[in-house]
Design an enzyme around this catalytic site. Structure first.
Site, PDB file in Angstrom:
ATOM      1  NE  ARG A  84      -1.932   3.192  -7.301  1.00 31.82           N
ATOM      2  CZ  ARG A  84      -0.863   2.747  -6.618  1.00 31.82           C
ATOM      3  NH1 ARG A  84      -0.638   1.455  -6.504  1.00 31.82           N
ATOM      4  NH2 ARG A  84      -0.033   3.585  -6.056  1.00 31.82           N
ATOM      5  CE  LYS A 181      -1.642   5.134  -3.017  1.00 34.32           C
ATOM      6  NZ  LYS A 181      -1.454   4.466  -1.737  1.00 34.32           N
ATOM      7  CD  GLU A 214      -3.570  -4.060   0.053  1.00 40.19           C
ATOM      8  OE1 GLU A 214      -2.792  -3.587  -0.789  1.00 40.19           O
ATOM      9  OE2 GLU A 214      -4.764  -3.717   0.148  1.00 40.19           O
TER      10      GLU A 214
HETATM   11  C1  LIG Z   1      -2.629  -0.493   0.570  1.00 38.68           C
HETATM   12  C2  LIG Z   1      -1.457  -0.431  -0.344  1.00 38.68           C
HETATM   13  N1  LIG Z   1      -1.052  -1.554  -0.980  1.00 38.68           N
HETATM   14  C3  LIG Z   1       0.004  -1.552  -1.806  1.00 38.68           C
HETATM   15  C4  LIG Z   1       0.732  -0.394  -2.054  1.00 38.68           C
HETATM   16  C5  LIG Z   1       1.909  -0.420  -2.984  1.00 38.68           C
HETATM   17  O1  LIG Z   1       1.665   0.379  -4.114  1.00 38.68           O
HETATM   18  P1  LIG Z   1       2.856   1.097  -4.892  1.00 38.68           P
HETATM   19  O2  LIG Z   1       3.778   0.029  -5.320  1.00 38.68           O
HETATM   20  O3  LIG Z   1       2.175   1.751  -6.047  1.00 38.68           O
HETATM   21  O4  LIG Z   1       3.488   2.039  -3.960  1.00 38.68           O
HETATM   22  C6  LIG Z   1       0.348   0.785  -1.414  1.00 38.68           C
HETATM   23  C7  LIG Z   1       1.078   2.045  -1.641  1.00 38.68           C
HETATM   24  O5  LIG Z   1       0.653   2.879  -2.351  1.00 38.68           O
HETATM   25  C8  LIG Z   1      -0.780   0.771  -0.551  1.00 38.68           C
HETATM   26  O6  LIG Z   1      -1.167   1.886   0.065  1.00 38.68           O
END
Ligand SMILES: Cc1ncc(COP(=O)(O)O)c(C=O)c1O
Length: 329
Positions: A84, A181, A214
């Site tokens: 990612r 991200k 989310e």
């Molecule tokens: C906006 C957002 N959504 C979802 C997630 C969940 O991702 P992960 O399961 O990789 O921590 C995160 C965390 O990184 C995030 O910042």
């Protein structure tokens, strides 16, 4: 502190370091080791975990990051987080330096230098220093940084009683930014602050069509009234590594009769409101039941069996699964 109390004389390097240490003494942090490609090494004194102010990531938000968990002396699911990370770098037009294998090695060695067996590892890629322009400075060297820290924590109540969320009034990020991200988390920060100010634990973004998006730094998923584990599509939200892994592991819950199917699709808010269970998923929160959304009770208002089973599956995967990297302390 007022301006008249502030000593505005020019500071020498030793004084700056002393003042940086004072800052950390006033506000202790759990930062155990920091690697900087700009320094070409690792520091363990939090006062020295600094970046040049003109780094494009600092003043224009032109940088990306990711976070992997450190559990019992092992790094969990780092390859998925690196996948990612590299996708985010490409979408942000960031030059990848160093190569993936070297980044992985630096992450592992910085973790060893931190000496901690539990916590989290966050790493960033920036387009580098050299100007205050919009585009990166000519000849800017990309920066790679790794921080080993204590990890994010949430109240125990989230686990024992369940969390309470509100629909945010802040607009969801446009899909291209939501799936990347990048270090620009302004909407996420404002959403969480708004929720806390209103007495909730966190916020939830809805998209323009009224589908669930989310939360601030975590995904959301549901067990519908028909027993389907439903997760919003990843085309307009971040593809959480935790969600992706749990969607695989959840297949086991079908044979145990806890769910009927696993579906990744649009989740309209009306369907979500009527769900038996709602949960928050992420590397830091792991799996937390949501028992209240705005003024609605979710399910019977108590943490549900599917959330509990998913948390157990995740914990097991984090302790003894095949996605662990040993840290050479
Ligand atoms: C906006 C957002 N959504 C979802 C997630 C969940 O991702 P992960 O399961 O990789 O921590 C995160 C965390 O990184 C995030 O910042």
């Amino acid at each position: 502190m007022t301006v008249s109390q502030t000593n505005l004389q020019a500071l020498d390097a030793d004084t700056v370091v002393a003042k940086l240490r004072d800052l950390r003494r006033r506000q202790p942090v759990k930062y155990f080791a920091f690697y900087s490609s700009q320094l070409g090494g690792i520091v363990t004194d939090p006062a020295l975990m600094v970046l040049p102010f003109d780094d494009h990531m600092v003043h224009r938000g032109h940088g990306i990051f990711d976070t992997a968990g450190l559990v019992n002396g092992k790094i969990y699911d780092l390859e998925a987080h690196l996948d990612r990370f590299l996708l985010s770098a490409e979408r942000s037009k960031l030059r990848i330096a160093p190569p993936r294998g070297e980044m992985r090695d630096i992450i592992v060695r910085t973790t060893a230098a931190g000496g901690q067996r539990d916590g989290a590892i966050r790493y960033w890629l920036s387009s580098g220093p050299g100007s205050l322009e919009l585009s990166p400075a000519a000849g800017a060297e990309p920066g790679f940084f790794v921080m080993v820290f204590g990890g994010l924590t949430y109240p125990d109540r989230w686990l024992t009683e369940g969390a309470r969320v509100m629909t945010t009034t802040y607009p969801i990020k446009a899909p291209i930014y939501a799936i990347t991200k990048a270090t620009n988390y302004l909407p996420n920060v404002l959403m969480q602050m708004q929720a806390k100010e209103a007495g909730f634990d966190n916020g939830v973004f809805l998209d323009a069509e009224g589908n669930v998006g989310e939360s601030s730094n975590m995904n959301v998923a549901f067990v519908t009234e028909h027993g389907v584990l439903a997760h919003p599509k990843f085309d307009h939200i971040l593809a959480g590594c935790t969600s992706l892994r749990l969607l695989e592991l959840a297949e086991q819950l079908k044979t145990r009769g806890l769910i009927t199917a696993v579906e990744v699709r649009n989740v309209p808010v009306a369907e979500a409101h009527a769900s038996r269970e709602m949960m928050l998923l992420g590397s830091s929160v792991k799996v937390a039941s949501v028992v209240q959304w705005d003024d609605r009770r979710i399910g019977d208002g108590k943490p549900g069996p599917v959330a509990r089973a998913l948390l157990n599956l995740l914990d097991e995967d984090m302790r003894s699964g095949d996605r662990l990297i040993d840290v050479p302390y």
